[in-house]
Design a protein around this motif. Structure first.
Motif, PDB file in Angstrom:
ATOM      1  N   ALA A  39     -39.802 -28.030  21.861  1.00  0.00           N
ATOM      2  CA  ALA A  39     -40.486 -27.521  23.048  1.00  0.00           C
ATOM      3  C   ALA A  39     -40.966 -28.664  23.943  1.00  0.00           C
ATOM      4  CB  ALA A  39     -41.654 -26.635  22.626  1.00  0.00           C
ATOM      5  N   ALA A  40     -41.501 -29.684  23.290  1.00  0.00           N
ATOM      6  CA  ALA A  40     -41.953 -30.843  24.075  1.00  0.00           C
ATOM      7  C   ALA A  40     -40.787 -31.537  24.768  1.00  0.00           C
ATOM      8  CB  ALA A  40     -42.697 -31.827  23.162  1.00  0.00           C
ATOM      9  N   ALA A  41     -39.638 -31.660  24.065  1.00  0.00           N
ATOM     10  CA  ALA A  41     -38.465 -32.300  24.676  1.00  0.00           C
ATOM     11  C   ALA A  41     -37.962 -31.488  25.858  1.00  0.00           C
ATOM     12  CB  ALA A  41     -37.367 -32.475  23.630  1.00  0.00           C
ATOM     13  N   LYS A  42     -37.915 -30.165  25.702  1.00  0.00           N
ATOM     14  CA  LYS A  42     -37.455 -29.316  26.803  1.00  0.00           C
ATOM     15  C   LYS A  42     -38.394 -29.406  27.986  1.00  0.00           C
ATOM     16  CE  LYS A  42     -35.996 -24.607  27.824  1.00  0.00           C
ATOM     17  NZ  LYS A  42     -35.835 -23.223  27.286  1.00  0.00           N
ATOM     18  N   ARG A  43     -39.720 -29.354  27.674  1.00  0.00           N
ATOM     19  CA  ARG A  43     -40.689 -29.466  28.752  1.00  0.00           C
ATOM     20  C   ARG A  43     -40.573 -30.831  29.453  1.00  0.00           C
ATOM     21  NH1 ARG A  43     -44.550 -28.188  25.941  1.00  0.00           N
ATOM     22  NH2 ARG A  43     -45.505 -30.203  25.474  1.00  0.00           N
ATOM     23  N   LYS A  44     -40.311 -31.835  28.649  1.00  0.00           N
ATOM     24  CA  LYS A  44     -40.153 -33.169  29.221  1.00  0.00           C
ATOM     25  C   LYS A  44     -38.914 -33.249  30.133  1.00  0.00           C
ATOM     26  CE  LYS A  44     -39.410 -37.976  27.884  1.00  0.00           C
ATOM     27  NZ  LYS A  44     -39.225 -38.897  26.769  1.00  0.00           N
ATOM     28  N   GLU A  45     -37.828 -32.627  29.725  1.00  0.00           N
ATOM     29  CA  GLU A  45     -36.606 -32.621  30.540  1.00  0.00           C
ATOM     30  C   GLU A  45     -36.838 -31.904  31.856  1.00  0.00           C
ATOM     31  OE1 GLU A  45     -31.922 -31.226  30.179  1.00  0.00           O
ATOM     32  OE2 GLU A  45     -33.349 -30.875  28.537  1.00  0.00           O
ATOM     33  N   GLU A  46     -37.555 -30.762  31.772  1.00  0.00           N
ATOM     34  CA  GLU A  46     -37.845 -30.031  33.006  1.00  0.00           C
ATOM     35  C   GLU A  46     -38.736 -30.845  33.933  1.00  0.00           C
ATOM     36  OE1 GLU A  46     -39.564 -26.459  31.647  1.00  0.00           O
ATOM     37  OE2 GLU A  46     -37.674 -25.530  31.006  1.00  0.00           O
ATOM     38  N   ASP A  47     -39.722 -31.495  33.319  1.00  0.00           N
ATOM     39  CA  ASP A  47     -40.599 -32.334  34.132  1.00  0.00           C
ATOM     40  C   ASP A  47     -39.824 -33.474  34.812  1.00  0.00           C
ATOM     41  OD1 ASP A  47     -42.641 -30.727  33.405  1.00  0.00           O
ATOM     42  OD2 ASP A  47     -43.421 -32.079  31.834  1.00  0.00           O
ATOM     43  N   GLU A  48     -38.876 -34.038  34.051  1.00  0.00           N
ATOM     44  CA  GLU A  48     -38.083 -35.133  34.609  1.00  0.00           C
ATOM     45  C   GLU A  48     -37.233 -34.653  35.788  1.00  0.00           C
ATOM     46  OE1 GLU A  48     -36.534 -38.915  35.181  1.00  0.00           O
ATOM     47  OE2 GLU A  48     -38.280 -38.191  34.035  1.00  0.00           O
ATOM     48  N   ILE A  49     -36.639 -33.466  35.653  1.00  0.00           N
ATOM     49  CA  ILE A  49     -35.836 -32.909  36.752  1.00  0.00           C
ATOM     50  C   ILE A  49     -36.719 -32.652  37.975  1.00  0.00           C
ATOM     51  CG2 ILE A  49     -34.466 -30.926  37.449  1.00  0.00           C
ATOM     52  CD1 ILE A  49     -33.463 -30.729  34.561  1.00  0.00           C
ATOM     53  N   ALA A  50     -37.887 -32.095  37.728  1.00  0.00           N
ATOM     54  CA  ALA A  50     -38.806 -31.834  38.838  1.00  0.00           C
ATOM     55  C   ALA A  50     -39.232 -33.135  39.519  1.00  0.00           C
ATOM     56  CB  ALA A  50     -40.021 -31.063  38.338  1.00  0.00           C
ATOM     57  N   ARG A  51     -39.483 -34.132  38.681  1.00  0.00           N
ATOM     58  CA  ARG A  51     -39.889 -35.427  39.247  1.00  0.00           C
ATOM     59  C   ARG A  51     -38.780 -36.045  40.096  1.00  0.00           C
ATOM     60  NH1 ARG A  51     -39.347 -40.631  38.345  1.00  0.00           N
ATOM     61  NH2 ARG A  51     -37.931 -40.271  36.604  1.00  0.00           N
ATOM     62  N   ARG A  52     -37.531 -35.957  39.632  1.00  0.00           N
ATOM     63  CA  ARG A  52     -36.413 -36.490  40.393  1.00  0.00           C
ATOM     64  C   ARG A  52     -36.206 -35.750  41.718  1.00  0.00           C
ATOM     65  NH1 ARG A  52     -34.663 -40.995  40.494  1.00  0.00           N
ATOM     66  NH2 ARG A  52     -32.605 -40.240  41.091  1.00  0.00           N
ATOM     67  N   GLU A  53     -36.347 -34.427  41.651  1.00  0.00           N
ATOM     68  CA  GLU A  53     -36.207 -33.641  42.881  1.00  0.00           C
ATOM     69  C   GLU A  53     -37.293 -34.005  43.893  1.00  0.00           C
ATOM     70  OE1 GLU A  53     -36.276 -29.637  41.598  1.00  0.00           O
ATOM     71  OE2 GLU A  53     -34.157 -29.603  40.948  1.00  0.00           O
ATOM     72  N   ALA A  54     -38.503 -34.167  43.404  1.00  0.00           N
ATOM     73  CA  ALA A  54     -39.598 -34.551  44.304  1.00  0.00           C
ATOM     74  C   ALA A  54     -39.373 -35.952  44.877  1.00  0.00           C
ATOM     75  CB  ALA A  54     -40.929 -34.473  43.557  1.00  0.00           C
ATOM     76  N   ALA A  55     -38.866 -36.839  44.047  1.00  0.00           N
ATOM     77  CA  ALA A  55     -38.617 -38.207  44.507  1.00  0.00           C
ATOM     78  C   ALA A  55     -37.543 -38.233  45.580  1.00  0.00           C
ATOM     79  CB  ALA A  55     -38.228 -39.097  43.328  1.00  0.00           C
ATOM     80  N   LEU A  56     -36.479 -37.450  45.386  1.00  0.00           N
ATOM     81  CA  LEU A  56     -35.424 -37.401  46.402  1.00  0.00           C
ATOM     82  C   LEU A  56     -35.905 -36.755  47.683  1.00  0.00           C
ATOM     83  CD1 LEU A  56     -32.354 -36.424  44.180  1.00  0.00           C
ATOM     84  CD2 LEU A  56     -32.771 -38.624  45.285  1.00  0.00           C
ATOM     85  N   ALA A  57     -36.809 -35.777  47.544  1.00  0.00           N
ATOM     86  CA  ALA A  57     -37.298 -35.070  48.729  1.00  0.00           C
ATOM     87  C   ALA A  57     -38.209 -35.940  49.579  1.00  0.00           C
ATOM     88  CB  ALA A  57     -38.028 -33.792  48.305  1.00  0.00           C
ATOM     89  N   ASP A  58     -39.117 -36.670  48.947  1.00  0.00           N
ATOM     90  CA  ASP A  58     -40.067 -37.464  49.740  1.00  0.00           C
ATOM     91  C   ASP A  58     -39.618 -38.903  49.943  1.00  0.00           C
ATOM     92  OD1 ASP A  58     -40.395 -38.618  47.287  1.00  0.00           O
ATOM     93  OD2 ASP A  58     -42.442 -37.866  46.960  1.00  0.00           O
ATOM     94  N   GLY A  59     -38.422 -39.303  49.463  1.00  0.00           N
ATOM     95  CA  GLY A  59     -37.899 -40.641  49.714  1.00  0.00           C
ATOM     96  C   GLY A  59     -38.367 -41.702  48.772  1.00  0.00           C
TER      97      GLY A  59
END
Length: 1856
Positions: free
Chosen positions: A1542-1562
């Motif tokens: 569960a922690a690994a899955k949550r971590k993967e989702e968090d990583e995807i969200a972080r990457r999307e936010a990083a690409l969005a705000d530059g």
């Protein structure tokens, strides 16, 4: 002009003392004591008529309406000169024009120029109401009448020389008068020399002025000439040149050197000299205009002195002063008084002799004027000594080249054979040894005869030129600057050309045909050089000597020094190719051609041609044209030139230079006695066989057998070609076959063989004779005929079987007459074939029983045809075809036919390029054409050539039937057939045929007025069609644009034509011969020409009809709404270059502007675009509107391509208004700013700081010419158009984004409040603080380093960068100084609402376990700041860093509320559970290769690790909580695994969200994590080395070394060539990579490549630095193998570097440091010795100084002291060496040694030490200061007092 005395010094010179006076005309010195308050009262500076204030000023800059003037009175005293206040005798110098250009434009007038730097006397205008004083610039005439008013009472220091004042005579003195002025407030004097006249001898006491300056004349106006504020002495003058301020009025009536008799002494200065009045002569009254001006000024000043007869008489007398040293020759004086008295005159003192001969009123028999340059006093210098009066010359300036001096005494016989003579008054001249006798000595002195001759000449020289003897000499050259005079004693030169020697290259000295005597100054195999006077020299060529005198080798017949008589043949002024444009003095030189044949055969030139024309007594006279045959023994060999090899390896065949007398040519315009020809060696024989080698060097030996220099050739010659250029020689041939062919007359019927020229009318099947000039394996054999006409025997016709240079007979098999000259295909034939042809022709001529004449109408039958002509048979009365004739295409008309052409016939016509529009399209072989007229009959080679035409006689347009194009009158309309269409730049237009043998060309601009038609000529003009054309005027050179004119060398028969002019002249009674000039508003067609130099760039240049040129401003290319960026493309000169990695070749690359948004592929595509690929390609045609003419350029027009202009709107664009946002194109960018063109009459300027909110390192690259920009108008300044341009306004712009986006009012200093908070942008970072500019304002301030952070900051550069956005608090506001103080501490903004929102966002982010990049950056920044607080140079750096990391881990664990025990146990359990299931992640490769690859990447990596540890700690907490509530042995393992998943899955989702936010705000670009991120970064910032190095580190972290290399090579191609530093950084990273992961071979290859593209020294220094670090790292690690290996590599590289750059001191110093750090002291000392042998001497001191410093730091301080001691002993004046030595002693901790050094300088113990240091007082002051600072820091009060005592003692010693 007044000057200020700055200093006076007296220097001891040989023979006495010399006084120097330093003067200054600058305003700061002249106006130093002036007080304007003395003159300006209540805002006025003028009190009465003619009374003004004169003030000195220097023009600082020339503005639009006037000049800024510096008056040198400090701050607040500025002045301005309006152009309206400048009088007429001044001229304003434009900025773009230098002084020399201004003089040329002004035609050499006497107007004074107004430009920056000029110093003038200005007048202070009456209205002075502001801080800037208004000035006027008067003329000299006006300035001379400006006087001081009596109502003004200035101080003594305010009085300036040059002021006019009214004075009153107080007392008469013996040497002048005492005066008073300003109401008796000041007193002055006027000397006798400045009264404006001299005593004529009537006054007994000499005080003639006593009777003049009395009564009403005791008060007059005089000019101040000197003011001494110390002695309070003021001197005046009445001299005319001073009163009028005209130095030319002081011109002396007698020239220097004039001897004047009967002068009388009017004043005696005992022991100094005497003043003499000169008798009045007619010369004194020569310039009456000057005297009228003086008298008029005297009346204007109300002096009226010239109305007094005594003063009038005195003013006409001139005076001269004789010094006692030039008054009497002591020898003469003593000889005249011998025997009279007990004491002879020879024993008397010079003063006594002078007093006896020069008493008052004594008449002087004669005197000589020596100088007239005393303009102030107006007195000449003279001499009365007999030796000076009788001297030949006075100075070297009096010596003229060619002048003869008789009875000159010999002073000395020089060792080199020359003789030194005295020309008078110490002026000496030298006679070289080669000029003592007429004839120079020949050969060497080794032979017996020459030795006897040399001895005989030595005896004559000793007897004739002994010291004291008198000789006659003549001046050859004289240089007054160097005082060198070269003379000659040659008798021939002394007796010839006495009155008119050759001293110049211009008439009357130089005239063609003149014979003069000169001497030979140079002899070589190419000829001799004859020199006359004043270094005028000419050349006699060896070929001229051979032709005229039969001299084979000049070196055997002539010797340097011989006197010869030479005749001037030619004198040309030529341009010096080696001279630069700035070198005007050497821009041109003269080429003088001489001949030693002094008698020219002028009579023969006149008589012989007349006899030839009348009586034909000289049948050998031929025209000088190709094809003429010269008789035998007419050709004389002048010179043989063997074959040469060029630099490219090609061989040039040898040739002979021959000459033929001009009398053998009829109608020759040659000016000489003979005509020179070139006889190539390959034209000696008809055939050379196949034995010639390649290159044919055997030709030289063949020529040596047949030709002899100086002899005539016993064979006939044929003139092959006569070039048009004057520098090329005609070519002659001795081929007997060609001569025989040309000699055969067409009437003899012997042969039908010809040797054609480009003017010949060739036809198919004609037999021609020529020679093989070249064999090309690709094509075949090229056969050459007359005048360069060449044909080809194809290799398919066995052309390669021919022998080079053979004479052969050929037959014309194919002919293309559409080109000029025609293209000819040949076939070799036998001699019998020509004879057979002749027999057939004779038979046909016998069959023809009917003769045809011009004008006869006949019927013909078509035999065959091609594009150019149709061969027909004339049908006789019997109906049979008898004679053969032809119909040329221009004479043919299409005929109607009932039969249609078959497919085969159409194909045949198509193959012959005969289309439907061609006149021959309906013609068939065998058709009978009726009613054909005969237009010409030509009988050649026994054959009748008949030209026919089936066109109507009155056809419109008519056909031209001429043989010479000059017969066609300009303006006439004729018909022509289009033969080809050319679209090349040189010939863009239509080639047409007018008639047989006459071709024409129609330029594209003369073909149509439709640009669509001109851009596609092939679609609108058909080959073979008939067009009506008008003949253009050839005399008008500008009728056809230069780019479209004929460039063919055989264009005599090419006529320039116009289709448009034929239409315009249709029906006109007076046809035009050229196109009219377009008028304003006309819509015309122009051709874009990018080869034409831009006028007022950026602009588009166009060529127009009639030779006119158009200029289209870049703003007129399109309407404003359609403007695009860089519409003209990128010009090749401004393109950057990229350097290829392998060869180093440079290629052009496109400049990409900020608005371009391309990826890698698009950018590479754009980079390969050529210059012409723009919206306006070169050579295309466009429609444009005429806006007017360009000023000062009659042939140039202003054009516009805007659609609105073409439609009729030609008014100027409206002026912009303040605050408006406008678009414009960049004109240029430099230090003064960026200049932008808003319209063709409005330009703007943007200062550099207002180009962008960010710092731009290279604004000229960012804003190239032509870039489209947008800006906001700050101000508009309207102008009046002048001669220079048509600008109507200048606009100040602001292009900063913050200004463009701000619509409201900007903040000012008054709006700023104390303790208020604002946002701003960092503009500059310094060590002491940060400069910040407040947003929406121009206000900047400083945040001191103490206010930049709440914690201590060691390095501000790591915390702030220019461009950063920050919050600031106003903590200080000084209104008077306009200074602001800021605070950037975070604590000041802790309670702000925006800060709270950020904190709350961060807290929510922590709760949701979503990690955004902003929080990562904050944590990384904090880490970096903390790391910076630890000194990396500290010895315990590693321990401190480890403890700090442990403390950070403790803080992290405390913040997570997890105990250390639980965390450790949980981590152990996790590791035990994970170990059997999966292996750990792969170990990342070491990327530390000497660079801090990515600080932010490390911080991001650390943030990731923290996130992982946080996740694991959270899961560990959950596990421990559940383990408390449940049994540890029941289901623990399974529950733990589920939680892990569960922690690994949550971590993967968090990583995807972080990457999307990083690409969005530059923020992904800030911390790239993938290859895609890096590709995006390098595409947007290709010139950033940091990005490329991070990309390399990324691949290294993945253990992909090869990819890292590829990235580096890509960086070399992508980074612009100007960014040398960025490229060097990448090269260093690549070198580091190869050093760590590559081999020795790859490392060396990389070093070699880096040296090709960078400074090799810098590359080697960086490699050695890396190797040195490797050695240091190996020494700190365990094991000796790595240390030895790294040491060997470093030693080899350092040694190689030292050998490669042995003249560079930085290389040796780096090597020293390396050896000393490794404790290899002996090697370092040996290396120092080697370096001193290799380095230049001037680098020794610095090198040894650096070595001594390193000895203190890394070696033995004692050795360092020894080196410093030696350096100080050799360089005792170098105080910097002493200070460095002292600093090193202090740093070493030995204060006593440093104190001893100070003491040794101040109190030397011995004399040697005293003489060692020689420091000035200023240097000693610095030494005592440094000593005291040292004692203040390291000593005590006692030592400090000692320093003070030593300083006092030194000062006291200096005073004593």
């Amino acid at each position: 002009m007044a000057f200020s005395i700055l200093s006076t010094t007296t220097d001891d010179v040989k023979g006495g003392k010399k006084r120097r006076i330093e003067l200054s005309p600058l305003p700061k010195d002249v106006n130093a004591g002036m007080r304007l308050d003395d003159f300006i009262s209540k805002g006025k500076s003028r009190n009465e008529e003619g009374s003004e204030i004169v003030i000195r000023g220097r023009i600082v800059s020339v503005e639009d309406h006037g000049c800024l003037v510096d008056i040198g009175m400090g701050m607040g005293k500025n002045a301005f000169l309006k152009f309206d206040n400048v009088e007429d005798d001044h001229e304003i110098l434009e900025d773009a024009m230098d002084v020399d250009d201004a003089k040329e434009v002004g035609g050499g007038n006497d107007k004074k120029l107004i430009n920056s730097g000029r110093v003038y006397d200005f007048t202070l205008l009456p209205s002075q109401n502001g801080p800037i004083m208004q000035l006027g610039l008067p003329s000299i005439r006006t300035l001379a009448r400006v006087r001081l008013s009596e109502s003004i009472t200035p101080t003594l220091s305010s009085l300036q020389p040059g002021m006019l004042a009214e004075v009153k005579v107080e007392q008469h003195a013996k040497n002048g008068m005492c005066l008073s002025f300003m109401g008796g407030l000041y007193r002055g004097s006027i000397d006798e020399d400045h009264l404006g006249g001299w005593n004529g001898g009537d006054s007994k006491d000499g005080m003639w002025w006593k009777g003049v300056f009395r009564g009403k004349h005791g008060k007059f106006t005089a000019r101040i000439i000197a003011v001494d504020t110390v002695t309070k002495i003021i001197r005046f003058s009445l001299n005319p040149q001073i009163l009028t301020l005209r130095g030319d009025y002081a011109s002396f009536p007698h020239h220097v050197g004039t001897i004047i008799e009967n002068a009388h002494v009017i004043r005696v200065d005992p022991g100094v000299g005497a003043l003499m009045a000169l008798p009045i002569s007619d010369v004194d009254h020569k310039d009456n205009g000057v005297r009228k001006d003086i008298i008029k000024l005297d009346k204007d000043l109300s002096n009226n002195l010239y109305s007094i007869p005594e003063y009038e008489a005195a003013s006409n007398i001139h005076a001269a002063y004789v010094h006692i040293s030039k008054s009497i020759d002591c020898k003469d004086a003593s000889s005249t008084k011998k025997g009279k008295g007990k004491q002879s005159a020879s024993s008397r003192t010079p003063e006594a002799l002078f007093a006896r001969h020069f008493s008052l009123n004594t008449k002087i028999k004669a005197l000589r004027i020596l100088s007239t340059s005393h303009l102030i006093d107006g007195i000449a210098s003279c001499a009365t000594a007999k030796s000076i009066i009788e001297a030949h010359v006075l100075t070297h300036e009096d010596i003229a080249p060619g002048a003869i001096f008789r009875n000159v005494p010999v002073i000395q016989m020089l060792d080199g054979g020359g003789v030194l003579v005295d020309l008078g008054v110490g002026t000496k001249g030298i006679i070289p040894a080669s000029h003592l006798f007429d004839k120079a000595s020949h050969g060497s002195l080794d032979t017996g005869g020459d030795m006897v001759l040399a001895g005989y000449r030595q005896k004559i020289r000793s007897a004739k030129y002994k010291e004291g003897s008198l000789v006659d000499v003549r001046c050859l050259t004289c240089d007054p600057a160097t005082k060198q005079c070269v003379l000659t004693a040659k008798k021939t030169l002394l007796t010839t050309d006495i009155n008119n020697p050759i001293v110049d290259y211009a008439p009357p000295s130089m005239q063609i045909g003149r014979v003069a005597a000169g001497f030979i100054s140079r002899v070589d195999e190419n000829g001799i050089t004859v020199t006359f006077y004043n270094n005028v020299h000419g050349r006699v060529s060896s070929r001229s000597l051979a032709a005229e005198l039969g001299v084979e080798d000049p070196r055997t017949n002539y010797t340097i020094g011989d006197v010869v008589a030479a005749r001037v043949v030619d004198c040309q002024r030529r341009r010096n190719r080696n001279a630069t444009n700035d070198d005007n003095e050497n821009m041109y030189y003269y080429h003088l051609t001489l001949s030693l044949k002094t008698v020219a055969e002028e009579s023969k030139h006149v008589s012989e041609p007349m006899e030839v024309d009348s009586a034909q007594k000289s049948p050998g006279v031929v025209p000088l044209t190709a094809g003429s045959v010269l008789d035998a023994k007419r050709i004389k060999v002048l010179q043989l030139v063997n074959c040469l090899q060029r630099d490219d390896g090609m061989f040039l065949n040898g040739y002979a230079v021959v000459s033929v007398k001009s009398k053998f040519f009829s109608g020759s315009t040659h000016s000489g006695d003979s005509v020179d020809f070139k006889l190539p060696y390959d034209h000696l024989l008809d055939s050379y066989g196949d034995e010639l080698s390649s290159p044919p060097v055997e030709l030289d030996s063949i020529a040596a057998k047949h030709l002899t220099v100086g002899k005539k050739i016993d064979a006939e010659g044929l003139i092959l070609s006569v070039p048009k250029g004057v520098d090329s020689l005609p070519i002659i041939s001795l081929r007997s076959s060609l001569i025989k062919t040309m000699k055969q007359s067409p009437s003899d019927g012997a042969s039908a063989i010809t040797c054609p020229s480009p003017k010949s009318n060739l036809f198919m099947g004609e037999y021609v004779r020529g020679y093989v000039c070249r064999i090309d394996e690709r094509f075949g054999a090229f056969v050459r005929f007359l005048d360069g006409l060449t044909g080809l025997i194809p290799k398919l016709k066995k052309g390669l079987n021919e022998n080079l240079y053979d004479t052969i007979l050929c037959k014309v098999t194919a002919l293309d007459i559409t080109s000029s000259p025609p293209k000819i295909l040949l076939k070799k034939v036998k001699e019998g074939d020509a004879a057979a042809k002749k027999k057939k022709a004779d038979a046909k001529s016998k069959v023809s029983d009917e003769d045809i004449a011009v004008g006869d109408v006949v019927d013909v039958k078509v035999a065959d045809m091609n594009f150019a002509r149709a061969n027909v048979y004339i049908i006789g009365k019997s109906g049979e075809a008898k004679s053969r004739a032809r119909i040329h295409v221009t004479m043919a008309e299409s005929v109607s036919s009932k039969h249609k052409l078959s497919k085969k016939e159409k194909q045949t016509k198509e193959d012959m390029k005969i289309n439907k529009h061609h006149p021959f399209y309906r013609w068939r072989v065998g058709d009978v054409i009726s009613d054909v007229r005969c237009i010409s009959v030509d009988f050649r080679d026994g054959i009748n050539y008949v030209e026919l035409s089936n066109r109507e006689a009155n056809a419109d347009p008519p056909s031209a039937i001429v043989t010479d194009p000059s017969i066609l009158p300009p303006g006439s309309t004729v018909s022509a057939i289009v033969t080809s269409i050319s679209t090349s730049a040189a010939h863009h237009g239509l080639w047409v045929q007018l008639c047989p043998g006459i071709a024409g060309f129609v330029p594209a601009l003369e073909a149509s007025t439709d640009p669509d038609v001109l851009n596609n000529l092939q679609s609108h003009f058909i080959i073979g069609a008939r067009v009506a054309v008008c003949v253009l005027d050839k005399k008008s050179a500008g009728n056809v644009p230069k780019a479209h004119r004929m460039q063919d060398q055989h264009d005599d028969h090419v006529v320039e034509l116009s289709i448009l002019l034929a239409r315009e002249n249709d029906g006109s009674k007076s046809p035009a011969t050229k196109a009219a000039k377009p008028q304003k508003g006309d819509v015309i067609v122009g051709c874009i020409s990018k080869k034409t130099r831009m006028q007022g760039p950026p602009s588009l240049m166009l060529t127009l009809r009639g030779g006119f040129v158009g200029r289209c401003c870049i703003t007129e290319l399109a309407d404003v709404e359609e403007w695009v960026n860089m519409p003209l493309g990128k010009s090749p000169p401004t393109l950057p270059q990229k350097i290829s990695g392998s060869t180093g070749e440079q290629e052009h690359q496109r400049i990409v502007s900020d608005s371009d948004d391309h990826d890698n592929e698009e950018e590479n595509t754009e980079a390969n675009k050529s210059y012409d690929e723009s919206e306006y390609p070169d050579g295309s045609f466009v429609r444009c509107c005429v806006l007017g003419s360009v000023k000062n350029k009659s042939q140039m027009l202003e054009l516009s391509l805007r659609d609105s202009r073409v439609n009729g709107d030609i008014e100027h664009d409206s002026l912009p208004i303040e605050g408006e946002t406008v678009h414009g194109f960049v004109v240029s960018t430099n230090k003064a700013g960026c200049f932008v063109r808003l319209s063709r009459s409005v330009e703007g300027r943007v200062i550099l700081k207002e180009l962008s909110d960010d710092f731009i390192p290279r604004p000229d690259d960012m804003f190239p010419a032509g870039r489209l920009v947008v800006g906001k108008v700050k101000s508009v300044k309207e102008l009046e158009p002048n001669k220079k341009n048509n600008l109507r306004a200048m606009v100040d712009l602001d292009m900063r984004e913050s200004v463009l986006l701000t619509s409201g009012k900007r903040l000012t200093l008054d709006d700023i409040e104390l303790n208020a908070k604002y946002t701003g942008i960092v503009t500059r970072v310094e060590s002491y603080g940060v400069f910040v500019r407040i947003d929406n304002s121009e206000i900047s301030g400083l945040a001191h380093v103490s206010e930049c952070s709440d914690t201590y900051v060691k390095n501000l550069f790591d915390l702030y960068n220019p461009g950063d956005m920050v919050k600031l608090l106003i903590i200080k506001c000084e209104d008077e100084k306009k200074r602001l103080g800021f605070s950037l501490k975070a604590s000041n903004f802790a309670n702000d609402s925006d800060s709270d929102e950020d904190d709350s966002d961060n807290e929510e982010s922590d709760k949701d376990k979503t990690y955004v990049m902003s929080s990562d950056n904050e944590s990384s920044d904090g880490t970096e700041q903390d790391e910076q607080s630890i000194d990396s140079d500290d010895e315990n750096f590693v321990a401190k860093m480890a403890s700090k990391m442990e403390a950070e881990e403790d803080n992290d664990e405390d913040s997570e509320s997890v105990s250390e025990t639980e965390s450790d146990s949980e981590e152990e359990s996790d590791s035990e559970e994970d170990e059997p299931d999966k292996a750990g992640p792969p170990q990342a490769m070491d990327t530390n290769v000497g660079f801090d690859w990515d600080a932010t990447a490390k911080a991001s990596t650390k943030s990731k690790l923290e996130e992982e540890s946080s996740d694991e700690s959270d899961s560990g907490n959950d596990t421990s909580d559940e383990s408390v509530n449940e049994d540890a042995d029941v289901g623990f393992k399974s529950s733990h695994k589920s939680r892990k998943k569960a922690a690994a899955k949550r971590k993967e989702e968090d990583e995807i969200a972080r990457r999307e936010a990083a690409l969005a705000d530059g923020t992904a670009d800030v911390n790239p994590e993938t290859a895609a991120d890096f590709e995006r970064l390098v595409a947007s910032s290709p010139n950033s080395s940091e990005t490329w190095i991070k990309y390399m580190a990324f691949h290294l972290s993945l253990a992909d070394i090869e990819s890292a290399r590829i990235v580096a090579n890509r960086a070399f191609d992508r980074i612009e060539f100007r960014q040398e530093g960025e490229k060097l950084n990448v090269w260093t990273a690549l070198l580091t990579l190869e050093l760590k992961f590559g081999t020795a071979v790859t490392l060396q290859e990389t070093v070699d490549r880096a040296c090709q593209h960078n400074n090799p020294k810098q590359v080697y220094l960086r490699v050695c630095e890396l190797l040195e670090k490797e050695v240091d790292a190996s020494a700190g690690a365990t094991g000796s193998n790595d240390l030895s290996t790294s040491t060997q590599r470093a030693d080899a590289m350092f040694t190689k570097m030292s050998k490669k750059f042995k003249s560079k001191k930085t290389v040796w110093i780096a090597h020293f440091k390396y050896l000393l750090k490794c404790s290899r002291h002996e090697e370092a000392h040996e290396l120092l010795k080697r370096s001193l042998q290799s380095l230049p001497k001037y680098k020794h001191v610095e090198t040894m100084q650096k070595f001594a410093q390193m000895e203190f730091e890394l070696g033995s301080p004692e050795r360092g002291r020894t080196i410093f001691s030696a350096l100080l002993e050799k360089n005792p004046k170098r105080m910097d060496l002493l200070f460095v030595n002292i600093d090193k002693e202090i740093k070493n901790g030995d204060i006593s040694k440093a104190r001893a050094l100070f003491d040794s300088v101040v109190n030397p113990v011995d004399n040697d030490r005293k003489q060692m240091f020689k420091f000035s007082d200023k240097q000693m002051k610095s030494l005592f200061k440094k000593w005291y600072r040292m004692e203040d820091e390291y000593g005590d009060e006692e030592t400090q007092e000692r320093v003070k005592d030593e300083a006092r003692a030194y000062v006291a010693k200096g005073r004593s």
